[in-house]
Motif scaffolding. Structure first.
Motif, PDB file in Angstrom:
ATOM      1  N   ALA A 267       0.808  -1.222   0.000  1.00 22.53           N
ATOM      2  CA  ALA A 267       0.000   0.000   0.000  1.00 22.53           C
ATOM      3  C   ALA A 267       0.839   1.269   0.000  1.00 22.53           C
ATOM      4  N   ARG A 268       2.014   1.203   0.593  1.00 23.84           N
ATOM      5  CA  ARG A 268       2.924   2.359   0.640  1.00 23.84           C
ATOM      6  C   ARG A 268       2.253   3.593   1.217  1.00 23.84           C
ATOM      7  N   GLY A 269       1.582   3.402   2.328  1.00 26.75           N
ATOM      8  CA  GLY A 269       0.972   4.533   3.021  1.00 26.75           C
ATOM      9  C   GLY A 269       1.251   4.424   4.509  1.00 26.75           C
ATOM     10  N   GLN A 270       1.151   5.530   5.221  1.00 28.66           N
ATOM     11  CA  GLN A 270       1.404   5.500   6.659  1.00 28.66           C
ATOM     12  C   GLN A 270       0.264   4.774   7.365  1.00 28.66           C
ATOM     13  N   ILE A 271       0.618   3.745   8.129  1.00 21.17           N
ATOM     14  CA  ILE A 271      -0.387   2.917   8.805  1.00 21.17           C
ATOM     15  C   ILE A 271      -0.763   3.550  10.138  1.00 21.17           C
ATOM     16  N   ARG A 272      -2.065   3.757  10.315  1.00 21.60           N
ATOM     17  CA  ARG A 272      -2.566   4.281  11.581  1.00 21.60           C
ATOM     18  C   ARG A 272      -2.865   3.153  12.565  1.00 21.60           C
ATOM     19  N   ARG A 273      -3.505   2.117  12.044  1.00 23.49           N
ATOM     20  CA  ARG A 273      -3.948   1.034  12.931  1.00 23.49           C
ATOM     21  C   ARG A 273      -4.202  -0.214  12.093  1.00 23.49           C
ATOM     22  N   VAL A 274      -4.001  -1.379  12.720  1.00 19.47           N
ATOM     23  CA  VAL A 274      -4.333  -2.641  12.055  1.00 19.47           C
ATOM     24  C   VAL A 274      -5.273  -3.433  12.957  1.00 19.47           C
ATOM     25  N   HIS A 275      -6.061  -4.265  12.336  1.00 17.19           N
ATOM     26  CA  HIS A 275      -6.887  -5.214  13.085  1.00 17.19           C
ATOM     27  C   HIS A 275      -7.090  -6.450  12.230  1.00 17.19           C
ATOM     28  N   VAL A 276      -7.636  -7.503  12.833  1.00 16.66           N
ATOM     29  CA  VAL A 276      -7.844  -8.757  12.100  1.00 16.66           C
ATOM     30  C   VAL A 276      -9.336  -9.052  12.020  1.00 16.66           C
ATOM     31  N   GLU A 277      -9.693  -9.718  10.945  1.00 14.94           N
ATOM     32  CA  GLU A 277     -11.063 -10.197  10.765  1.00 14.94           C
ATOM     33  C   GLU A 277     -11.035 -11.713  10.629  1.00 14.94           C
ATOM     34  N   PRO A 278     -11.904 -12.417  11.348  1.00 14.05           N
ATOM     35  CA  PRO A 278     -12.912 -11.919  12.297  1.00 14.05           C
ATOM     36  C   PRO A 278     -12.268 -11.426  13.593  1.00 14.05           C
ATOM     37  N   GLY A 279     -12.879 -10.452  14.187  1.00 20.19           N
ATOM     38  CA  GLY A 279     -12.325  -9.854  15.391  1.00 20.19           C
ATOM     39  C   GLY A 279     -12.454 -10.715  16.627  1.00 20.19           C
ATOM     40  N   ASP A 280     -13.299 -11.756  16.565  1.00 19.33           N
ATOM     41  CA  ASP A 280     -13.497 -12.600  17.750  1.00 19.33           C
ATOM     42  C   ASP A 280     -12.734 -13.919  17.655  1.00 19.33           C
ATOM     43  N   CYS A 281     -11.665 -13.963  16.840  1.00 16.54           N
ATOM     44  CA  CYS A 281     -10.869 -15.188  16.749  1.00 16.54           C
ATOM     45  C   CYS A 281     -10.148 -15.423  18.083  1.00 16.54           C
ATOM     46  N   HIS A 282      -9.930 -16.688  18.415  1.00 19.39           N
ATOM     47  CA  HIS A 282      -9.377 -17.040  19.721  1.00 19.39           C
ATOM     48  C   HIS A 282      -8.078 -17.823  19.571  1.00 19.39           C
ATOM     49  N   PRO A 283      -7.163 -17.680  20.538  1.00 16.33           N
ATOM     50  CA  PRO A 283      -5.924 -18.473  20.515  1.00 16.33           C
ATOM     51  C   PRO A 283      -6.198 -19.911  20.932  1.00 16.33           C
ATOM     52  N   ILE A 284      -5.241 -20.798  20.658  1.00 14.84           N
ATOM     53  CA  ILE A 284      -5.411 -22.191  21.058  1.00 14.84           C
ATOM     54  C   ILE A 284      -4.991 -22.348  22.525  1.00 14.84           C
ATOM     55  N   PRO A 285      -5.566 -23.299  23.242  1.00 18.70           N
ATOM     56  CA  PRO A 285      -5.266 -23.458  24.682  1.00 18.70           C
ATOM     57  C   PRO A 285      -3.783 -23.693  24.961  1.00 18.70           C
ATOM     58  N   GLU A 286      -3.096 -24.413  24.085  1.00 19.23           N
ATOM     59  CA  GLU A 286      -1.676 -24.703  24.311  1.00 19.23           C
ATOM     60  C   GLU A 286      -0.833 -23.424  24.340  1.00 19.23           C
ATOM     61  N   ALA A 287      -1.186 -22.459  23.499  1.00 16.92           N
ATOM     62  CA  ALA A 287      -0.457 -21.194  23.477  1.00 16.92           C
ATOM     63  C   ALA A 287      -0.668 -20.427  24.779  1.00 16.92           C
ATOM     64  N   LEU A 288      -1.903 -20.420  25.255  1.00 16.50           N
ATOM     65  CA  LEU A 288      -2.190 -19.732  26.515  1.00 16.50           C
ATOM     66  C   LEU A 288      -1.483 -20.410  27.685  1.00 16.50           C
ATOM     67  N   ALA A 289      -1.425 -21.741  27.667  1.00 16.20           N
ATOM     68  CA  ALA A 289      -0.738 -22.483  28.735  1.00 16.20           C
ATOM     69  C   ALA A 289       0.756 -22.180  28.737  1.00 16.20           C
ATOM     70  N   ALA A 290       1.349 -22.067  27.539  1.00 16.69           N
ATOM     71  CA  ALA A 290       2.775 -21.742  27.445  1.00 16.69           C
ATOM     72  C   ALA A 290       3.052 -20.362  28.018  1.00 16.69           C
ATOM     73  N   LEU A 291       2.180 -19.398  27.747  1.00 20.27           N
ATOM     74  CA  LEU A 291       2.339 -18.048  28.298  1.00 20.27           C
ATOM     75  C   LEU A 291       2.201 -18.054  29.815  1.00 20.27           C
ATOM     76  N   GLU A 292       1.307 -18.864  30.321  1.00 24.37           N
ATOM     77  CA  GLU A 292       1.095 -18.957  31.762  1.00 24.37           C
ATOM     78  C   GLU A 292       2.348 -19.441  32.483  1.00 24.37           C
ATOM     79  N   ASP A 293       3.089 -20.374  31.865  1.00 22.75           N
ATOM     80  CA  ASP A 293       4.271 -20.967  32.497  1.00 22.75           C
ATOM     81  C   ASP A 293       5.573 -20.260  32.133  1.00 22.75           C
ATOM     82  N   ALA A 294       5.517 -19.242  31.284  1.00 23.21           N
ATOM     83  CA  ALA A 294       6.734 -18.648  30.722  1.00 23.21           C
ATOM     84  C   ALA A 294       7.569 -17.917  31.765  1.00 23.21           C
ATOM     85  N   ASP A 295       8.895 -17.984  31.572  1.00 20.52           N
ATOM     86  CA  ASP A 295       9.834 -17.159  32.328  1.00 20.52           C
ATOM     87  C   ASP A 295      10.100 -15.848  31.594  1.00 20.52           C
ATOM     88  N   LEU A 296       9.942 -15.869  30.271  1.00 23.85           N
ATOM     89  CA  LEU A 296      10.200 -14.686  29.450  1.00 23.85           C
ATOM     90  C   LEU A 296       9.324 -14.740  28.209  1.00 23.85           C
TER      91      LEU A 296
END
Length: 455
Positions: A267-296
């Motif tokens: 597009a070669r234009g200044q980006i103000r904001r991005v979003h994804v469609e559909p907006g109500d997409c959800h992460p998988i449980p394994e990813a959330l579990a990894a974040l819960e246990d993360a050191d970094l």
């Protein structure tokens, strides 16, 4: 830097936590018990006779005086211990050499590396593109507890074709992360990166097709990734940020709204904001579990608007990052990207993340401080790219700590050096979070020792 002392191979078997010495001692005890039990069964006659004959044979050769018998006895006992050690070692080598690839190196180094790395820090990296896979290559030298959460907004190239024709998630970025985490990286990279140049498969990489085939067989993209992981002994896990077909949408400063990652880049234009469609997409449980246990938790490196932010726009993912105790580090790009981050400094990159995720989302920004060679800068300038300028005060005003280091890989292209970047992140982890909380004391010591040894 002091010269590193190279230990003999046999000394390495005394390293802590190899889980070998305990079984060796158990086997030695078993030999002793077998001999003792055999002697008990026959009142010691058989073993006693053999022992007497062997002792008399030794005496005939060396004499039976006390001055000679004691050192000879010590020598024979030592030879017995050496025979047991060599025998067990050869047996282990014979068994494991069949199971391990030929380029795995000395078996003691392999065992130690895997046991030690399995107790390393738990690090979650979030992003996409080549930057993410480069980071994983460096981090896997410090820990096996790695999780990559990868964007699935790609709609160009081989990934885009497979996405549109087969309805699967784009496999390209996932493929690169799988290759980076593989033990046999060279072999896997040659296999997965092979790209067809003619025919109906022109433009497709073999790795993308393999992932597409496994997804079709298993009926699930996540299970297809697991199949690859089980074959290539990955040093970590790779998860898509969501299992839903998402489309990246960008709102530009001139009022345009652009849909699709490829279109956003072009597009070669200044980006103000991005979003994804559909907006109500959800992460998988394994990813959330990894974040819960993360050191970094590490964001990037990678394209700000098309690789890093699309993951954080998945509903529930950024909320989980906010709620966990692990520090969040953003690795800023070395160069600006035409059409995405023209004129951006380090603080501008951070501000874009905070605009989408809220104040206080990032704890530390890691930026490059190494000068880019003039001839390289000139070549990049012709493409509309320039070095991202640091600014500690501007970053700190936005509520994050600023840390800079020499992170660039020398060469014609400007890239993050995977080893340097990984080393700095581990050093940051030492500063941000006491290692004793999650890692055994001996492993924390060995990890810090490794950091001190490296330039």
């Amino acid at each position: 830097m002091a010269k590193r002392i190279k230990l003999p191979s046999f000394v390495k078997w005394l390293y802590p936590n190899l889980k070998v010495k305990r079984w060796f001692l158990l086997a030695t005890l078993g030999i002793f018990l077998f001999a003792t039990g055999f002697a008990v069964m026959n009142d010691g006659i058989a073993l006693g006779y053999l022992e007497l004959e062997f002792r008399e044979a030794v005496y005939r050769v060396t004499g039976s005086t006390q001055r000679v018998a004691v050192p000879v006895g010590v020598l024979i006992s030592t030879l017995g211990v050496v025979a047991i050690i060599v025998g067990f070692k050869r047996m282990l080598n014979s068994i494991i050499s069949v199971l391990l690839p030929s380029d795995e190196g000395r078996i003691v180094d392999v065992i130690y590396s895997r046991q030690h790395l399995s107790r390393g820090p738990k690090i979650v990296v979030i992003g996409g593109g080549t930057g993410l896979s480069a980071l994983l290559r460096g981090l896997k030298e410090y820990t096996n507890n790695l999780t990559a959460i990868v964007t699935v907004a790609d709609d160009g190239g081989s990934s885009g074709k497979l996405r549109h024709e087969m309805g699967i998630l784009p496999p390209g970025d996932v493929r690169n992360c799988l290759v980076a985490l593989a033990d046999t990286e060279n072999t896997m990279e040659k296999l997965f990166s092979y790209r067809f140049e003619t025919g109906t498969l022109e433009g497709h990489s073999l790795g993308n097709l393999l992932l597409a085939g496994l997804t079709d067989m298993a009926g699930d993209f996540r299970k297809g990734i697991e199949q690859v992981g089980s074959v290539f002994a990955l040093r970590g896990d790779v998860y898509p940020s969501t299992l839903e077909q998402v489309v990246l949408v960008a709102d530009l400063a001139d009022g345009r709204r652009v849909r699709g990652e490829t279109a956003v880049r072009a597009a070669r234009g200044q980006i103000r904001r991005v979003h994804v469609e559909p907006g109500d997409c959800h992460p998988i449980p394994e990813a959330l579990a990894a974040l819960e246990d993360a050191d970094l938790i590490v964001l990037g490196p990678g394209s700000l608007y098309t690789s890093v932010l699309p993951n954080l726009l998945v509903k529930g993912l950024r909320e989980k990052i906010r709620s966990v105790s692990a520090p969040c580090v953003y690795v800023c790009n070395v160069m600006t990207e035409p059409g995405e981050t023209d004129g951006y400094g380090v603080a501008d990159h951070l501000k874009a993340i905070l605009d989408h995720c809220g104040q206080g989302f990032v704890d530390v920004v890691l930026a490059n401080k190494e000068e880019i060679p003039e001839e390289v800068r000139v070549r990049y300038a012709k493409e509309g790219s320039e070095p991202v300028q640091g600014g500690a005060k501007a970053v700190e005003r936005l509520g994050a700590k600023f840390h800079e280091a020499s992170l660039v890989q020398t060469g014609p292209a400007v890239r993050h050096d995977s080893r340097r970047l990984a080393r700095e992140l581990i050093r940051l982890l030492f500063k941000l979070k006491p290692m004793g909380e999650r890692i055994a004391l001996v492993d924390a010591y060995l990890l810090s020792h490794k950091l001190r040894q490296e330039p």
